[in-house]
Structures are given as structure tokens and as C-alpha cells.
Design a protein around this motif. Structure first.
Motif, PDB file in Angstrom:
ATOM      1  N   GLU A 239     -11.309   5.956  51.413  1.00 51.17           N
ATOM      2  CA  GLU A 239     -10.238   6.946  51.527  1.00 51.17           C
ATOM      3  C   GLU A 239     -10.800   8.362  51.589  1.00 51.17           C
ATOM      4  N   LEU A 240     -11.834   8.616  50.800  1.00 48.44           N
ATOM      5  CA  LEU A 240     -12.441   9.944  50.796  1.00 48.44           C
ATOM      6  C   LEU A 240     -13.164  10.227  52.112  1.00 48.44           C
ATOM      7  N   ASP A 241     -13.854   9.212  52.647  1.00 44.66           N
ATOM      8  CA  ASP A 241     -14.520   9.381  53.945  1.00 44.66           C
ATOM      9  C   ASP A 241     -13.492   9.686  55.034  1.00 44.66           C
ATOM     10  N   GLU A 242     -12.381   8.972  55.006  1.00 44.19           N
ATOM     11  CA  GLU A 242     -11.331   9.202  55.991  1.00 44.19           C
ATOM     12  C   GLU A 242     -10.727  10.591  55.837  1.00 44.19           C
ATOM     13  N   ARG A 244     -12.183  13.306  54.661  1.00 42.04           N
ATOM     14  CA  ARG A 244     -13.132  14.304  55.187  1.00 42.04           C
ATOM     15  C   ARG A 244     -13.146  14.294  56.715  1.00 42.04           C
ATOM     16  N   ALA A 245     -13.047  13.111  57.291  1.00 39.83           N
ATOM     17  CA  ALA A 245     -13.029  13.000  58.753  1.00 39.83           C
ATOM     18  C   ALA A 245     -11.784  13.665  59.336  1.00 39.83           C
ATOM     19  N   LYS A 246     -10.653  13.504  58.678  1.00 44.62           N
ATOM     20  CA  LYS A 246      -9.419  14.149  59.140  1.00 44.62           C
ATOM     21  C   LYS A 246      -9.544  15.667  59.096  1.00 44.62           C
ATOM     22  N   ILE A 247     -10.109  16.159  58.011  1.00 41.49           N
ATOM     23  CA  ILE A 247     -10.279  17.611  57.877  1.00 41.49           C
ATOM     24  C   ILE A 247     -11.197  18.143  58.968  1.00 41.49           C
ATOM     25  N   ASN A 248     -12.313  17.456  59.199  1.00 38.12           N
ATOM     26  CA  ASN A 248     -13.262  17.886  60.229  1.00 38.12           C
ATOM     27  C   ASN A 248     -12.633  17.854  61.619  1.00 38.12           C
ATOM     28  N   ALA A 249     -11.905  16.791  61.913  1.00 39.84           N
ATOM     29  CA  ALA A 249     -11.266  16.671  63.226  1.00 39.84           C
ATOM     30  C   ALA A 249     -10.226  17.762  63.442  1.00 39.84           C
ATOM     31  N   PHE A 250      -9.464  18.043  62.400  1.00 37.91           N
ATOM     32  CA  PHE A 250      -8.420  19.057  62.511  1.00 37.91           C
ATOM     33  C   PHE A 250      -9.029  20.450  62.675  1.00 37.91           C
ATOM     34  N   ARG A 278      -5.990  17.429  49.082  1.00 37.10           N
ATOM     35  CA  ARG A 278      -5.551  17.128  47.723  1.00 37.10           C
ATOM     36  C   ARG A 278      -6.311  15.919  47.171  1.00 37.10           C
ATOM     37  N   LEU A 279      -6.538  14.928  48.016  1.00 40.49           N
ATOM     38  CA  LEU A 279      -7.264  13.730  47.600  1.00 40.49           C
ATOM     39  C   LEU A 279      -8.705  14.075  47.208  1.00 40.49           C
ATOM     40  N   ILE A 280      -9.326  14.918  48.000  1.00 41.67           N
ATOM     41  CA  ILE A 280     -10.699  15.323  47.695  1.00 41.67           C
ATOM     42  C   ILE A 280     -10.751  16.150  46.420  1.00 41.67           C
TER      43      ILE A 280
END
Length: 291
Positions: A239-242, A244-250, A278-280
Motif C-alpha cells: 500500500e505504501l509503495d502504491e 508513493r507511486a501515485k504521488i510521483n505520477a501525479f 495521509r497513508l504515508i
């Protein structure tokens, strides 16, 4: 009172009349403890337990764990004295039982103010009766000290005369209504206890259901359940990897003048990034607590 994002995956009740339990709480992996003056304390030991909790809070040694004190109701002969004693004792919050109206919250806040409680001392309300469920929204909005709701599903089952099954069908409306009330007013909310300590699978199912319904964590009655609650309500590595990936993509999309993007075929926009951050943040706070 602004609600602080902090780990509340596992919140363990601990009897205030049991010195060994209070001492053990300093080393447990629970995110928060509810030091209890109510149900778990015999009538003839109420004052003794109150003094013990005040002394325990003064001694400290609980690290970053959140410390709440469940007091006796204002309709009892101990309630007001409990609030006055805890007001400046160093707890993070007090827990009121069987709350059924905003008026009780306001009376509680007034007593805390009279007792010199700091503005940061929070009020948590247990919702464990039909009237409490029906008035959950007004309770959540009652006072700036309000920080969260706690489901009391054992008492609620008795009041509803319903079956407390593994899938908790009889509670779904009550649970969801209280989650809505809490979130509408920026509060945290904790799921009720699982009473059968021999039913590990039932406990895990209850935790997963509570997480899926939107609860921040689970109230517990035994230390052996802490690990499972932490696992279910805490973010895992995938979940944390996902996130971070969402943040980077955005962020890459924004740099190219785009307001939305996709990741693995799924839409990513501002609301997904807000939840990811929030999750991070929650994971970082869990790491600090454990450290």
C-alpha cells in the motif's frame, strides 16, 4: 480542537485497579491505552483506581502512546470527581460512557474547564445505546474538545436485543451512521471490542470489516489481540509503495500541466494523492511510535 492524525490501530482497555496491568501497558505495542475507571473496576475500588491512574499518569513512561481515561458516568457518584481528578493529570483525553446527548458532552467540557484542564485534553464519547446512535451527529458536533467516537457494541447488542454474529449484520447501520457522524465533524472513530478471545478468525474478520467501514482502529480487551489489530489497520508495504507511486505520477502530470493522470490503468487525481499522503504520514508516525 483540530484532530491530530496519529496511529489508533490498537486501543487497549486496562483496568485502573490493576497495578500490574498499568505497568505492563508501558511496554505493549498498542497505539493507545484506555485506563479504565468504569466497568472493569469494582464499586468498592473506584477511588483507589482513580488515585492509581492519577499516580500512573504522573509517573509517565508510556512513550508516544495515546493515553485516555474512561471515567464513570455523570449520573454516578464518581463521575464528577473522576473528571476533576483527571482534568490536569496528564492524560490525552477522557472517555465518557453511554453518551446519548450533546448536553452530556457540554456538561463534561464545563467540568473539565472548571478543573483547569488544558485545551488539548480531548473528549471521546462511547456510542453504545440506540439513542446514542440516533444522536451521533449532534454528539460529534457538541463541543470543540470532541476528538472521537468509540463504539460500544457489546452494550448495543443488549439494547437492540440482536445477535452479535461474526458478520455483524445487526450493527451495520449503527456502525456506518457513526462513521458518517465522526467524519462529518473531523473526528476519529474506533470500532467496538471482539469479546470472544478464543475466536482468532472472528477477531480478524471483525478488524477487516471495521477497516473497510472506515474505522481508524479497534478497541481491545487483551494484549494478545494487539498484533492483529496493528496489522489490519496499519498500512502494509504494498500500500505504501502504491501511495508513493501515485504521488510521483501525479506530480509528474502536474509538471506537464495536467490535473489528472493514470497509474496501472487507474485514474489518479488530487483526492487519491491526498489519501496517499495521509497513508504515508500515518506510516511515519507508526514508525516513530515504535522507535
Amino acid at each position: 480542537m483540530p484532530v491530530v492524525i496519529r496511529p489508533r490501530r490498537s486501543v487497549l482497555y486496562m483496568p485502573g485497579s490493576n497495578p500490574r496491568a498499568l505497568e505492563k501497558g508501558r511496554s505493549l505495542a498498542a497505539d493507545a491505552l484506555i485506563l479504565d475507571l468504569e466497568d472493569s473496576v469494582a464499586v468498592d475500588r473506584k477511588e483507589e483506581a482513580r488515585d492509581a491512574i492519577v499516580a500512573t499518569l504522573a509517573q509517565g513512561g508510556y512513550g508516544g502512546r495515546e493515553l485516555l481515561v474512561r471515567v464513570n458516568g455523570l449520573d454516578s457518584r464518581w463521575g464528577r470527581d473522576d473528571l476533576t481528578a483527571i482534568a490536569r493529570a496528564g492524560a490525552h483525553g477522557i472517555v465518557m460512557t453511554k453518551v446519548e446527548s450533546a448536553d452530556i458532552v457540554r456538561k463534561t467540557a464545563h467540568i473539565l474547564d472548571e478543573g483547569g484542564a488544558p485545551e488539548t485534553l480531548a473528549i471521546w464519547c462511547m456510542i453504545e445505546t440506540p439513542m446514542g446512535v440516533l444522536r451521533a451527529e449532534e454528539i460529534a458536533a457538541a463541543d470543540p474538545r470532541m476528538a472521537g467516537l468509540i463504539m460500544g457494541t457489546a452494550d448495543l447488542a443488549m439494547e437492540l436485543n440482536c445477535q452479535n454474529t461474526i458478520t455483524r449484520e445487526a450493527f451495520l447501520y449503527s456502525l456506518s451512521k457513526c462513521v458518517l457522524a465522526a467524519r462529518a465533524h473531523g473526528l476519529s472513530i474506533l470500532d467496538g471490542v471482539h469479546e470472544d478471545l478464543e475466536d482468532d478468525e472472528g477477531f480478524a474478520t471483525s478488524c477487516r470489516q471495521g477497516r473497510d467501514l472506515g474505522f481508524d482502529g479497534k478497541t481491545l480487551i487483551h494484549p494478545k489481540t494487539i498484533a492483529m489489530a496493528n496489522e489490519v489497520f496499519g498500512p502494509n508495504l504494498d500500500e505504501l509503495d502504491e501511495a508513493r507511486a501515485k504521488i510521483n505520477a501525479f506530480e509528474k502530470a502536474q509538471a506537464n500541466g495536467q490535473g489528472v493522470t493514470t497509474l496501472n490503468g487507474k485514474l489518479v487525481e488530487h483526492l487519491h494523492v491526498k489519501r496517499a499522503r495521509r497513508l504515508i504520514q500515518l506510516a511515519e508516525m507508526i514508525e516513530q511510535l515504535q522507535g
